[in-house]
Structures are given as structure tokens and as C-alpha cells.
Motif scaffolding. Structure first.
Motif, PDB file in Angstrom:
ATOM      1  N   SER A  72      -0.307   6.344   7.630  1.00 38.71           N
ATOM      2  CA  SER A  72      -0.691   6.638   6.252  1.00 38.71           C
ATOM      3  C   SER A  72       0.534   6.898   5.387  1.00 38.71           C
ATOM      4  O   SER A  72       0.661   6.365   4.278  1.00 38.71           O
ATOM      5  CB  SER A  72      -1.618   7.857   6.221  1.00 38.71           C
ATOM      6  N   TYR A  73       1.453   7.691   5.900  1.00 40.42           N
ATOM      7  CA  TYR A  73       2.660   8.019   5.144  1.00 40.42           C
ATOM      8  C   TYR A  73       3.533   6.777   4.935  1.00 40.42           C
ATOM      9  O   TYR A  73       4.122   6.589   3.866  1.00 40.42           O
ATOM     10  CB  TYR A  73       3.455   9.107   5.867  1.00 40.42           C
ATOM     11  N   GLY A 138      -4.414  -4.577   1.821  1.00 39.03           N
ATOM     12  CA  GLY A 138      -3.699  -4.155   0.622  1.00 39.03           C
ATOM     13  C   GLY A 138      -2.201  -4.352   0.742  1.00 39.03           C
ATOM     14  O   GLY A 138      -1.548  -4.860  -0.178  1.00 39.03           O
ATOM     15  N   LEU A 139      -1.637  -3.971   1.876  1.00 38.58           N
ATOM     16  CA  LEU A 139      -0.197  -4.132   2.086  1.00 38.58           C
ATOM     17  C   LEU A 139       0.200  -5.609   2.105  1.00 38.58           C
ATOM     18  O   LEU A 139       1.252  -5.992   1.577  1.00 38.58           O
ATOM     19  CB  LEU A 139       0.216  -3.458   3.392  1.00 38.58           C
ATOM     20  N   ALA A 140      -0.652  -6.445   2.702  1.00 36.86           N
ATOM     21  CA  ALA A 140      -0.367  -7.884   2.750  1.00 36.86           C
ATOM     22  C   ALA A 140      -0.373  -8.491   1.347  1.00 36.86           C
ATOM     23  O   ALA A 140       0.499  -9.309   1.003  1.00 36.86           O
ATOM     24  CB  ALA A 140      -1.389  -8.586   3.637  1.00 36.86           C
ATOM     25  N   LEU A 141      -1.342  -8.100   0.526  1.00 44.09           N
ATOM     26  CA  LEU A 141      -1.386  -8.595  -0.857  1.00 44.09           C
ATOM     27  C   LEU A 141      -0.160  -8.132  -1.637  1.00 44.09           C
ATOM     28  O   LEU A 141       0.370  -8.867  -2.480  1.00 44.09           O
ATOM     29  CB  LEU A 141      -2.664  -8.109  -1.545  1.00 44.09           C
ATOM     30  N   ALA A 234       5.415  -1.222   7.111  1.00 43.75           N
ATOM     31  CA  ALA A 234       4.209  -0.389   7.030  1.00 43.75           C
ATOM     32  C   ALA A 234       3.011  -1.101   7.658  1.00 43.75           C
ATOM     33  O   ALA A 234       2.160  -0.460   8.292  1.00 43.75           O
ATOM     34  CB  ALA A 234       3.910  -0.038   5.574  1.00 43.75           C
ATOM     35  N   ILE A 235       2.932  -2.413   7.489  1.00 44.20           N
ATOM     36  CA  ILE A 235       1.852  -3.180   8.118  1.00 44.20           C
ATOM     37  C   ILE A 235       1.921  -3.029   9.639  1.00 44.20           C
ATOM     38  O   ILE A 235       0.904  -2.818  10.311  1.00 44.20           O
ATOM     39  CB  ILE A 235       1.938  -4.672   7.724  1.00 44.20           C
ATOM     40  N   LEU A 239      -0.902  -1.447  12.076  1.00 43.31           N
ATOM     41  CA  LEU A 239      -1.418  -2.238  13.197  1.00 43.31           C
ATOM     42  C   LEU A 239      -1.300  -1.488  14.521  1.00 43.31           C
ATOM     43  O   LEU A 239      -2.217  -1.506  15.350  1.00 43.31           O
ATOM     44  CB  LEU A 239      -0.651  -3.562  13.293  1.00 43.31           C
ATOM     45  N   VAL A 240      -0.187  -0.818  14.709  1.00 42.26           N
ATOM     46  CA  VAL A 240       0.096  -0.162  15.988  1.00 42.26           C
ATOM     47  C   VAL A 240      -0.555   1.216  16.097  1.00 42.26           C
ATOM     48  O   VAL A 240      -1.065   1.592  17.160  1.00 42.26           O
ATOM     49  CB  VAL A 240       1.625  -0.040  16.191  1.00 42.26           C
TER      50      VAL A 240
END
Length: 258
Positions: A72-73, A138-141, A234-235, A239-240
């Protein structure tokens, strides 16, 4: 965090189209701050109960070290790191294309409006499918939109990318904020939220100068592309570290969900 910048950017865009220009923007901002100060003095006074507690660094470390909280951070830091990037590089890029401060403001309005519009749907989606999918989406966009900025050459294209960027940002905040709630107890949430909001400020504070220095060395376009390494990281963290599916709380030693 949504409506305030949206209204502010719209007002700035309108004001800067008038002859008074930049001066009036600062006069207006100063006047609004003065109103805020006056209203603060009118707030009811309350007496503090008990002694002020010292900062519990051990508690901060325990909360920050939980896997879901780390993800999250990382996500919220990367989002606002990219906001710092945009704040520094987008205006100069658009000016180089022959656009004005009004055009910059309108792109930022499009971004903020899309972000506000997608906050609620993203929150609903995270309650239906879990926090992982909307966070990654969201991060991918965010990565896609930022990487496409250097190839955009018209105001319309930049508006479109601003909307895409806003959709990405709107999809990030609700699920990553919910992750904090999912993985903290009542007595920890103030600490967890404090870290969360500190990283918002830190993201902008780091993103803006770092990207500015980088742009002066390698050029704006490459600096923009390189900056997306942060949300890419961050992605990977999401994922992990975040479990798929509906919200699941981590086992918190000594907590209610142990």
C-alpha cells in the motif's frame, strides 16, 4: 484530495486567461488561505486530556513492516511521486509545444476530474474482487499514460492522456487505503494512516526535484520514461505482497484477528 485541486485548477485556468494572469492567482490563493486562518480561529476550543504520548517508533516499524501495508505504501508513494514528475515536466513540455498555462491547467483538470470520478467505482471493485486487481490496474494505467506523454503533440492528445492518468490514479487510492484498514487494528490505524499520508507528501517532495535534476541531465522525455520505474516497482510489490481475492487480514500478533 479530489475536489479541492479540481476546483483550484479550474479557477487558475480561468484566471490566467485574463490580463491579470499569474498575479491574480497568487492573490486569490492568499485570500483563501486567510479565510482558512480566520475559520480556524473560530473553531471550538477543547481541553487536552492526559499527557501527550511520545512517538512509538517500535509501533511504527511493526505497522509499516506488514506485507500488505508495504504494498500500500509503495503504491501511494509511486502515485504521488508521479504527480511530482507531472508538476515539474508537463508544463515545460506543453510550453515547448506552443501551449499556455491555460492548456496546462485544463489537462490537470481533466486528470483530477477523472481521478475523482473513478474513486468510487474503484472502491466498489475492490470490495468485489479484492484490493490487488484494481491496485495493479491503476498503477499500470499510470505507467502507460506517463510513457505516452512524450509522444503526444496536441492539446487533445494530452487531454486524453490526462484522463487516462486520472483513471489510473482514481483506481489506486481506494484499494490501497482499504489495505491499510484490512491489516491494522483500531489502536494502530492512526499510526498507519499517518505513515500513508506522510508518503503522499514525500512522493511529491522527492519526485519533483529528482525528476527535475534528471531532466537537466538526460532530457525531459527520457526523464519521464525513467520515472515510471517507480510505479513499476510498486506493481511488483502489489503482485508479490498482496493476496488475491476478497480482503483478507494478515495475522497480527496480539491482535483481534490472531
Amino acid at each position: 484530495m479530489g475536489l479541492a485541486p479540481l476546483i483550484g485548477m479550474m479557477l487558475c485556468g480561468v484566471i490566467m486567461r485574463n490580463p491579470v494572469g499569474f498575479n491574480m492567482v497568487f492573490y486569490t490563493g492568499s485570500a483563501l488561505l486567510l479565510v482558512g486562518v480566520i475559520l480556524a480561529f473560530l473553531l471550538p476550543r477543547t481541553e487536552a486530556k492526559g499527557k501527550a504520548e511520545s512517538i512509538d517508533f517500535k509501533k511504527i516499524g511493526v505497522v509499516a513492516a506488514r506485507k500488505a501495508n508495504i504494498a500500500s505504501y509503495a503504491a501511494i508513494f509511486s502515485q504521488w511521486f508521479m504527480m511530482g514528475v507531472i508538476t515539474v515536466l508537463l508544463p515545460s513540455y506543453m510550453v515547448d509545444l506552443g501551449m499556455t498555462a491555460f492548456h496546462v491547467a485544463m489537462v490537470m483538470v481533466a486528470t483530477t476530474a477523472a481521478c475523482v470520478a473513478f474513486n468510487y467505482p474503484a472502491g466498489l471493485l475492490s470490495d468485489k474482487v479484492g484490493r490487488k486487481i484494481p491496485s495493479i490496474m491503476g498503477l499500470a494505467l499510470l505507467v502507460i499514460a506517463i510513457n505516452l506523454i512524450p509522444v503526444a503533440t496536441s492539446f487533445e492528445e494530452l487531454i486524453g492522456l490526462g484522463i487516462l492518468l486520472g483513471v489510473g490514479m482514481g483506481c489506486i487510492l481506494p484499494p490501497v487505503l482499504a489495505l491499510i484498514s484490512d491489516n491494522t487494528e483500531k489502536g494502530e490505524r492512526g499510526t498507519a494512516m499517518g505513515i500513508f499520508h506522510a508518503l503522499i507528501t514525500l512522493g511529491v517532495a522527492v519526485g519533483a526535484p529528482v525528476t527535475g535534476v534528471l531532466a537537466s541531465e538526460v532530457g525531459s522525455s527520457l526523464a519521464i520514461h525513467l520515472s515510471t520505474l517507480i510505479p513499476m516497482a510498486a506493481i511488483i510489490a502489489v503482485l508479490v505482497l498482496v493476496k488475491a481475492g476478497l480482503p483478507q487480514r494478515e495475522v497480527i500478533v496480539g491482535g483481534e484477528n490472531e
